[in-house]
Design an enzyme around this catalytic site. Structure first.
Site, PDB file in Angstrom:
ATOM      1  N   HIS A 123      24.075 -13.781  -1.638  1.00 57.23           N
ATOM      2  CA  HIS A 123      24.293 -15.215  -1.843  1.00 57.23           C
ATOM      3  C   HIS A 123      23.226 -15.774  -2.764  1.00 57.23           C
ATOM      4  O   HIS A 123      22.057 -15.423  -2.650  1.00 57.23           O
ATOM      5  CB  HIS A 123      24.297 -15.979  -0.509  1.00 57.23           C
ATOM      6  CG  HIS A 123      23.107 -15.700   0.348  1.00 57.23           C
ATOM      7  ND1 HIS A 123      22.990 -14.539   1.092  1.00 57.23           N
ATOM      8  CD2 HIS A 123      21.965 -16.398   0.562  1.00 57.23           C
ATOM      9  CE1 HIS A 123      21.843 -14.547   1.736  1.00 57.23           C
ATOM     10  NE2 HIS A 123      21.186 -15.649   1.426  1.00 57.23           N
ATOM     11  N   PHE A 124      23.655 -16.627  -3.663  1.00 58.05           N
ATOM     12  CA  PHE A 124      22.732 -17.352  -4.524  1.00 58.05           C
ATOM     13  C   PHE A 124      22.476 -18.712  -3.888  1.00 58.05           C
ATOM     14  O   PHE A 124      23.420 -19.399  -3.500  1.00 58.05           O
ATOM     15  CB  PHE A 124      23.333 -17.574  -5.925  1.00 58.05           C
ATOM     16  CG  PHE A 124      23.500 -16.299  -6.705  1.00 58.05           C
ATOM     17  CD1 PHE A 124      22.506 -15.864  -7.573  1.00 58.05           C
ATOM     18  CD2 PHE A 124      24.649 -15.530  -6.576  1.00 58.05           C
ATOM     19  CE1 PHE A 124      22.652 -14.693  -8.293  1.00 58.05           C
ATOM     20  CE2 PHE A 124      24.801 -14.356  -7.291  1.00 58.05           C
ATOM     21  CZ  PHE A 124      23.806 -13.938  -8.148  1.00 58.05           C
ATOM     22  N   HIS A 125      21.202 -19.063  -3.790  1.00 59.39           N
ATOM     23  CA  HIS A 125      20.831 -20.409  -3.341  1.00 59.39           C
ATOM     24  C   HIS A 125      20.782 -21.320  -4.563  1.00 59.39           C
ATOM     25  O   HIS A 125      20.134 -20.973  -5.568  1.00 59.39           O
ATOM     26  CB  HIS A 125      19.440 -20.423  -2.720  1.00 59.39           C
ATOM     27  CG  HIS A 125      19.318 -19.699  -1.427  1.00 59.39           C
ATOM     28  ND1 HIS A 125      19.334 -20.350  -0.212  1.00 59.39           N
ATOM     29  CD2 HIS A 125      19.176 -18.375  -1.138  1.00 59.39           C
ATOM     30  CE1 HIS A 125      19.188 -19.458   0.760  1.00 59.39           C
ATOM     31  NE2 HIS A 125      19.091 -18.248   0.229  1.00 59.39           N
ATOM     32  N   ASP A 164      24.447 -25.071   2.442  1.00 59.68           N
ATOM     33  CA  ASP A 164      23.579 -24.369   3.382  1.00 59.68           C
ATOM     34  C   ASP A 164      23.375 -25.265   4.595  1.00 59.68           C
ATOM     35  O   ASP A 164      23.085 -26.461   4.466  1.00 59.68           O
ATOM     36  CB  ASP A 164      22.230 -24.048   2.702  1.00 59.68           C
ATOM     37  CG  ASP A 164      21.402 -23.051   3.505  1.00 59.68           C
ATOM     38  OD1 ASP A 164      21.139 -23.319   4.709  1.00 59.68           O
ATOM     39  OD2 ASP A 164      21.009 -22.026   2.952  1.00 59.68           O
ATOM     40  N   ILE A 165      23.546 -24.669   5.768  1.00 59.50           N
ATOM     41  CA  ILE A 165      23.493 -25.439   7.018  1.00 59.50           C
ATOM     42  C   ILE A 165      22.069 -25.933   7.317  1.00 59.50           C
ATOM     43  O   ILE A 165      21.887 -26.900   8.060  1.00 59.50           O
ATOM     44  CB  ILE A 165      24.065 -24.568   8.174  1.00 59.50           C
ATOM     45  CG1 ILE A 165      24.625 -25.420   9.285  1.00 59.50           C
ATOM     46  CG2 ILE A 165      23.067 -23.565   8.685  1.00 59.50           C
ATOM     47  CD1 ILE A 165      25.466 -24.632  10.283  1.00 59.50           C
ATOM     48  N   ASN A 195      17.622 -14.004  -2.735  1.00 62.17           N
ATOM     49  CA  ASN A 195      16.705 -13.165  -1.968  1.00 62.17           C
ATOM     50  C   ASN A 195      17.382 -11.813  -1.771  1.00 62.17           C
ATOM     51  O   ASN A 195      18.428 -11.728  -1.123  1.00 62.17           O
ATOM     52  CB  ASN A 195      16.397 -13.812  -0.615  1.00 62.17           C
ATOM     53  CG  ASN A 195      15.712 -15.162  -0.756  1.00 62.17           C
ATOM     54  OD1 ASN A 195      14.942 -15.370  -1.688  1.00 62.17           O
ATOM     55  ND2 ASN A 195      15.996 -16.079   0.149  1.00 62.17           N
ATOM     56  N   GLN A 199      15.481 -12.150   2.453  1.00 65.60           N
ATOM     57  CA  GLN A 199      16.925 -12.154   2.726  1.00 65.60           C
ATOM     58  C   GLN A 199      17.145 -12.038   4.228  1.00 65.60           C
ATOM     59  O   GLN A 199      16.761 -11.036   4.841  1.00 65.60           O
ATOM     60  CB  GLN A 199      17.626 -11.001   2.002  1.00 65.60           C
ATOM     61  CG  GLN A 199      19.142 -11.037   2.194  1.00 65.60           C
ATOM     62  CD  GLN A 199      19.864  -9.923   1.420  1.00 65.60           C
ATOM     63  OE1 GLN A 199      19.242  -8.998   0.899  1.00 65.60           O
ATOM     64  NE2 GLN A 199      21.179 -10.024   1.354  1.00 65.60           N
TER      65      GLN A 199
HETATM   66  P1  AMP Z   1      18.546 -15.946   3.071  1.00 63.70           P
HETATM   67  O1  AMP Z   1      17.202 -16.103   3.718  1.00 63.70           O
HETATM   68  O2  AMP Z   1      18.468 -15.891   1.561  1.00 63.70           O
HETATM   69  O3  AMP Z   1      19.336 -14.781   3.640  1.00 63.70           O
HETATM   70  O4  AMP Z   1      19.301 -17.283   3.384  1.00 63.70           O
HETATM   71  C1  AMP Z   1      20.349 -17.381   4.285  1.00 63.70           C
HETATM   72  C2  AMP Z   1      20.765 -18.833   4.311  1.00 63.70           C
HETATM   73  O5  AMP Z   1      21.999 -18.919   4.979  1.00 63.70           O
HETATM   74  C3  AMP Z   1      19.771 -19.731   5.046  1.00 63.70           C
HETATM   75  O6  AMP Z   1      19.283 -20.730   4.153  1.00 63.70           O
HETATM   76  C4  AMP Z   1      20.609 -20.325   6.162  1.00 63.70           C
HETATM   77  O7  AMP Z   1      20.319 -21.673   6.415  1.00 63.70           O
HETATM   78  C5  AMP Z   1      22.031 -20.145   5.653  1.00 63.70           C
HETATM   79  N1  AMP Z   1      23.048 -20.057   6.692  1.00 63.70           N
HETATM   80  C6  AMP Z   1      23.060 -19.223   7.751  1.00 63.70           C
HETATM   81  N2  AMP Z   1      24.166 -19.415   8.491  1.00 63.70           N
HETATM   82  C7  AMP Z   1      24.894 -20.377   7.851  1.00 63.70           C
HETATM   83  C8  AMP Z   1      26.135 -21.013   8.111  1.00 63.70           C
HETATM   84  N3  AMP Z   1      26.881 -20.716   9.184  1.00 63.70           N
HETATM   85  N4  AMP Z   1      26.568 -21.960   7.242  1.00 63.70           N
HETATM   86  C9  AMP Z   1      25.829 -22.269   6.151  1.00 63.70           C
HETATM   87  N5  AMP Z   1      24.648 -21.708   5.859  1.00 63.70           N
HETATM   88  C10 AMP Z   1      24.169 -20.775   6.699  1.00 63.70           C
END
Ligand code: AMP
Length: 143
Positions: free
Chosen positions: A100-102, A31-32, A87, A94
């Site tokens: 996506h799974f964190h 995760d970025i 989420n 979300q």
């Molecule tokens: P969510 O709130 O569950 O939709 O989480 C989305 C996640 O995606 C967040 O934690 C962001 O930091 C991550 N994210 C968004 N863009 C990127 C990217 N280009 N590379 C890696 N992670 C990302």
């Protein structure tokens, strides 16, 4: 594949990512914007675009969970614990509309507010009503 979706673009190689794992169906990358200072917060993502886990076939969910387990295994070599979190829907936090799974590494005393909520109580008879409402969805084959 959605041309707008950031994770589809990562999967197509149009946007770079710190890839940790990949097979035919699943990709996992860092995760970025990690939840933890030490990093390692990872996203496990099905390559096929689904907005919600409730849209995914069971076999693909199993493959994603299997990948999540492997990432969690690696995380646990350094961390004290791990949260596996999804989420589903904007109200649930979300932000990216591609399942996506964190996988979030956890450290003793890290104070990350992921798994803590105010523990409420049901009023008398309310729990049974909720139970019936949800069970009915299974019994009627809706879910
Ligand atoms: P969510 O709130 O569950 O939709 O989480 C989305 C996640 O995606 C967040 O934690 C962001 O930091 C991550 N994210 C968004 N863009 C990127 C990217 N280009 N590379 C890696 N992670 C990302």
């Amino acid at each position: 594949m959605s041309s707008e979706c950031v994770f589809c673009r990562i999967i197509k190689g149009e946007i770079p990512c710190a890839k940790l794992y990949e097979n035919n169906d699943i990709i996992a990358f860092l995760d970025i914007m990690p939840a933890v200072k030490k990093g390692g917060h990872t996203l496990v993502v099905p390559k096929k675009h689904y907005e919600f886990i409730t849209d995914m076939p069971d076999e693909l969910i199993a493959k994603a969970m299997s990948a999540a387990k492997r990432i969690a295994c690696a995380v646990m070599k350094e961390a004290d614990g791990v949260n596996i979190l999804l989420n589903n829907g904007k109200a649930a936090g979300q932000y990216v509309p591609h399942v996506h799974f964190h996988i979030v590494p956890r450290y003793k005393g890290d104070k990350i507010g992921l798994a803590h909520w105010e523990a409420l109580k049901y009023r008398k008879g309310e729990m049974e009503k909720v139970q019936e409402r949800i069970k009915k969805l299974f019994e009627e084959g809706i879910c």
